[in-house]
Design a protein around this motif. Structure first.
Motif, PDB file in Angstrom:
ATOM      1  N   PHE A  44       0.926  -1.415   0.040  1.00  0.00           N
ATOM      2  CA  PHE A  44       0.172   0.058   0.031  1.00  0.00           C
ATOM      3  C   PHE A  44       1.038   1.332   0.078  1.00  0.00           C
ATOM      4  CE2 PHE A  44       0.551  -1.562   4.277  1.00  0.00           C
ATOM      5  CZ  PHE A  44       1.119  -0.510   5.078  1.00  0.00           C
ATOM      6  N   GLY A  45       0.200   2.290  -0.269  1.00  0.00           N
ATOM      7  CA  GLY A  45       0.978   3.636  -0.333  1.00  0.00           C
ATOM      8  C   GLY A  45       1.097   3.989  -1.856  1.00  0.00           C
ATOM      9  N   ILE A  46       0.932   5.277  -2.081  1.00  0.00           N
ATOM     10  CA  ILE A  46       1.206   5.910  -3.440  1.00  0.00           C
ATOM     11  C   ILE A  46       2.280   5.319  -4.254  1.00  0.00           C
ATOM     12  CG2 ILE A  46       1.026   7.855  -5.092  1.00  0.00           C
ATOM     13  CD1 ILE A  46      -1.734   7.008  -3.933  1.00  0.00           C
ATOM     14  N   HIS A  47       3.522   5.584  -3.729  1.00  0.00           N
ATOM     15  CA  HIS A  47       4.806   5.310  -4.337  1.00  0.00           C
ATOM     16  C   HIS A  47       4.765   3.885  -4.479  1.00  0.00           C
ATOM     17  CE1 HIS A  47       6.330   9.325  -4.117  1.00  0.00           C
ATOM     18  NE2 HIS A  47       6.115   9.359  -2.928  1.00  0.00           N
ATOM     19  N   ALA A  48       4.731   3.096  -3.484  1.00  0.00           N
ATOM     20  CA  ALA A  48       4.753   1.538  -3.764  1.00  0.00           C
ATOM     21  C   ALA A  48       3.763   0.765  -4.608  1.00  0.00           C
ATOM     22  CB  ALA A  48       4.675   0.909  -2.273  1.00  0.00           C
ATOM     23  N   ALA A  49       2.380   1.475  -4.744  1.00  0.00           N
ATOM     24  CA  ALA A  49       1.533   1.034  -5.572  1.00  0.00           C
ATOM     25  C   ALA A  49       1.945   1.423  -6.903  1.00  0.00           C
ATOM     26  CB  ALA A  49       0.470   1.579  -5.355  1.00  0.00           C
ATOM     27  N   ARG A  50       2.447   2.428  -7.040  1.00  0.00           N
ATOM     28  CA  ARG A  50       2.980   2.934  -8.540  1.00  0.00           C
ATOM     29  C   ARG A  50       4.025   2.186  -9.285  1.00  0.00           C
ATOM     30  NH1 ARG A  50       2.322   7.450 -11.592  1.00  0.00           N
ATOM     31  NH2 ARG A  50       1.396   8.755  -9.834  1.00  0.00           N
ATOM     32  N   ALA A  51       4.855   1.969  -8.094  1.00  0.00           N
ATOM     33  CA  ALA A  51       6.185   1.264  -8.749  1.00  0.00           C
ATOM     34  C   ALA A  51       5.551  -0.251  -9.352  1.00  0.00           C
ATOM     35  CB  ALA A  51       7.238   1.217  -7.683  1.00  0.00           C
ATOM     36  N   ALA A  52       4.807  -0.807  -8.291  1.00  0.00           N
ATOM     37  CA  ALA A  52       4.263  -2.192  -8.598  1.00  0.00           C
ATOM     38  C   ALA A  52       3.571  -2.282  -9.829  1.00  0.00           C
ATOM     39  CB  ALA A  52       3.420  -2.649  -7.236  1.00  0.00           C
ATOM     40  N   LEU A  53       2.762  -1.228  -9.890  1.00  0.00           N
ATOM     41  CA  LEU A  53       1.734  -1.111 -11.197  1.00  0.00           C
ATOM     42  C   LEU A  53       2.660  -1.292 -12.474  1.00  0.00           C
ATOM     43  CD1 LEU A  53      -0.945   1.365 -10.014  1.00  0.00           C
ATOM     44  CD2 LEU A  53      -1.332  -1.226 -10.696  1.00  0.00           C
ATOM     45  N   SER A 100       1.908   2.070   9.275  1.00  0.00           N
ATOM     46  CA  SER A 100       2.149   2.813   8.043  1.00  0.00           C
ATOM     47  C   SER A 100       0.652   3.512   7.656  1.00  0.00           C
ATOM     48  CB  SER A 100       2.596   1.877   6.970  1.00  0.00           C
ATOM     49  OG  SER A 100       3.761   1.568   7.242  1.00  0.00           O
ATOM     50  N   VAL A 101       0.706   4.205   6.646  1.00  0.00           N
ATOM     51  CA  VAL A 101      -0.597   4.777   6.256  1.00  0.00           C
ATOM     52  C   VAL A 101      -0.855   4.231   4.849  1.00  0.00           C
ATOM     53  CG1 VAL A 101      -2.014   6.911   5.972  1.00  0.00           C
ATOM     54  CG2 VAL A 101      -0.301   6.705   7.724  1.00  0.00           C
ATOM     55  N   HIS A 102      -2.046   3.995   4.348  1.00  0.00           N
ATOM     56  CA  HIS A 102      -2.201   3.478   3.061  1.00  0.00           C
ATOM     57  C   HIS A 102      -2.434   4.383   1.996  1.00  0.00           C
ATOM     58  CE1 HIS A 102      -6.518   4.413   3.410  1.00  0.00           C
ATOM     59  NE2 HIS A 102      -6.683   3.712   4.662  1.00  0.00           N
ATOM     60  N   GLN A 103      -2.548   5.840   2.249  1.00  0.00           N
ATOM     61  CA  GLN A 103      -2.765   6.744   1.455  1.00  0.00           C
ATOM     62  C   GLN A 103      -4.071   6.387   0.130  1.00  0.00           C
ATOM     63  OE1 GLN A 103       1.274   6.915   0.021  1.00  0.00           O
ATOM     64  NE2 GLN A 103       1.429   8.793   0.860  1.00  0.00           N
ATOM     65  N   GLY A 104      -4.856   5.579   0.656  1.00  0.00           N
ATOM     66  CA  GLY A 104      -6.061   5.536  -0.185  1.00  0.00           C
ATOM     67  C   GLY A 104      -5.958   4.422  -1.183  1.00  0.00           C
ATOM     68  N   VAL A 105      -4.757   3.565  -1.252  1.00  0.00           N
ATOM     69  CA  VAL A 105      -4.589   2.517  -2.155  1.00  0.00           C
ATOM     70  C   VAL A 105      -4.105   1.278  -1.388  1.00  0.00           C
ATOM     71  CG1 VAL A 105      -2.325   3.505  -2.624  1.00  0.00           C
ATOM     72  CG2 VAL A 105      -3.644   2.029  -4.558  1.00  0.00           C
ATOM     73  N   ALA A 106      -4.548   0.156  -1.901  1.00  0.00           N
ATOM     74  CA  ALA A 106      -3.877  -1.167  -1.424  1.00  0.00           C
ATOM     75  C   ALA A 106      -3.965  -1.902  -2.704  1.00  0.00           C
ATOM     76  CB  ALA A 106      -4.767  -1.656  -0.485  1.00  0.00           C
ATOM     77  N   MET A 107      -2.848  -2.919  -2.781  1.00  0.00           N
ATOM     78  CA  MET A 107      -2.919  -4.003  -3.839  1.00  0.00           C
ATOM     79  C   MET A 107      -2.572  -5.085  -3.474  1.00  0.00           C
ATOM     80  SD  MET A 107      -1.348  -3.438  -7.747  1.00  0.00           S
ATOM     81  CE  MET A 107       0.226  -2.741  -7.164  1.00  0.00           C
ATOM     82  N   GLU A 108      -3.186  -6.447  -3.758  1.00  0.00           N
ATOM     83  CA  GLU A 108      -2.964  -7.835  -3.526  1.00  0.00           C
ATOM     84  C   GLU A 108      -1.789  -8.158  -4.464  1.00  0.00           C
ATOM     85  OE1 GLU A 108      -4.988 -11.741  -1.987  1.00  0.00           O
ATOM     86  OE2 GLU A 108      -5.944 -10.567  -3.539  1.00  0.00           O
ATOM     87  N   GLY A 170       4.947  -3.481   5.030  1.00  0.00           N
ATOM     88  CA  GLY A 170       5.672  -2.630   5.655  1.00  0.00           C
ATOM     89  C   GLY A 170       7.057  -2.358   4.873  1.00  0.00           C
ATOM     90  N   LEU A 171       7.498  -3.363   4.485  1.00  0.00           N
ATOM     91  CA  LEU A 171       8.983  -3.326   3.914  1.00  0.00           C
ATOM     92  C   LEU A 171       8.811  -2.773   2.311  1.00  0.00           C
ATOM     93  CD1 LEU A 171      11.471  -6.147   3.243  1.00  0.00           C
ATOM     94  CD2 LEU A 171      10.884  -4.656   1.421  1.00  0.00           C
TER      95      LEU A 171
END
Length: 289
Positions: A44-53, A100-108, A170-171
């Motif tokens: 989760f989180g904007i940066h982590a989600a963007r990089a994963a996408l 942590s804070v999810h910033q409005g996005v989570a991805m499995e 978290g990582l």
């Protein structure tokens, strides 16, 4: 006296009841995290989600986001081809990781598979080398280390499969996207991985506060442009004996006399800066006319 034909009934407290999986309300954090197969996790989180996408190597199963977060990630979502489940901001589940804070996005997602050491860590001029982490279990430290390692041109971070931080929400959040770009290899046997790296030409320096050799001196014994592996132990325990024995040399970071030890993620940053600075100094400077 004849033996009783049956046992006396046990009290209610002693009855072994079959437990069933708890049901969680749809949309709750517990409901989201209860889905998927073993090993799958939610980042989760904007940066982590963007990089994963944007990472074609990442297997993505499900994306939930608020309208605002989905708008911020619109370009990455289009590239990934994954359709988000839009949730209202006031109904969006709480952070999947309490710290942590999810910033409005989570991805499995499924954990990444990078390949073998000989494939990922082949020496190349554009890479400074590798970082090896001996039993560092704090995911936030490992995430910070991955982020710093990417900044200094490290080609991979290597850790033992047991007693190390696995991929987790978290990582990924602490790595701020670096987890998707920098290989994080968890090997069955760290000492065997170290020997394999040495056979590939790596010079391995173990960081130890008890060493009489400074990191600067240790780096001077390594070929200026040759690949280096910096080996770090867990805070407090340091390097294990077998890990120390597999290093080409041990070295310490020079600090003020009264100063204690650095946090491991800070020690990695200082060490990589020292290795990078020495390598940069070995290249001839070009002066403009």
């Amino acid at each position: 006296m004849p033996k009783p034909t049956s046992r006396p009934p046990r009290s209610e407290k002693g009855i072994n009841r079959r437990r069933t999986a708890p049901e969680y309300p749809p949309g709750s954090a517990r409901h989201l995290s209860s889905k998927g197969k073993p090993g799958d996790y939610w980042l989760f989180g904007i940066h982590a989600a963007r990089a994963a996408l944007l990472n074609p190597k990442r297997k993505k199963m499900r994306l939930v986001a608020t309208r605002n977060a989905a708008a911020k990630l619109a370009d990455a979502i289009d590239i990934s081809g994954l359709s988000p489940e839009i949730l209202e901001a006031r109904k969006f589940p709480a952070a999947l990781d309490p710290s942590s804070v999810h910033q409005g996005v989570a991805m499995e997602v499924k954990p990444l598979t990078w390949g073998r050491i000989d494939q990922v860590c082949a020496p190349q001029a554009s890479s400074l080398g590798v970082v090896l982490l001996d039993q560092i279990t704090d995911p936030h430290n490992v995430g910070a280390i991955l982020r710093t390692s990417e900044a200094f041109g490290i080609c991979a971070a290597i850790a033992p499969h047991r007693h190390s931080a696995p991929e987790s929400s978290g990582l990924a959040k602490s790595a701020c996207g670096a987890l998707e770009r920098l290989p994080y290899l968890r090997e069955r046997n760290l000492s065997e991985a170290m020997i394999e790296l040495q056979n590939m030409g790596y010079f391995l320096i173990g960081l130890s506060e008890d060493s009489q050799t400074t990191l600067r001196d240790a780096l001077s014994h390594q070929s200026a442009n040759g690949p280096v592996g910096l080996v770090f132990g867990a805070e407090g325990r340091g390097l294990r004996m077998r890990t120390s024995q597999c290093c080409d040399c041990l070295a310490r970071i020079e600090t003020a006399k009264e100063f204690g030890t650095l946090n491991v993620s800070n020690a990695v940053a200082v060490s990589l800066y020292a290795a990078s600075s020495r390598r940069s100094a070995s290249f001839p400077k070009i002066h403009s006319g």
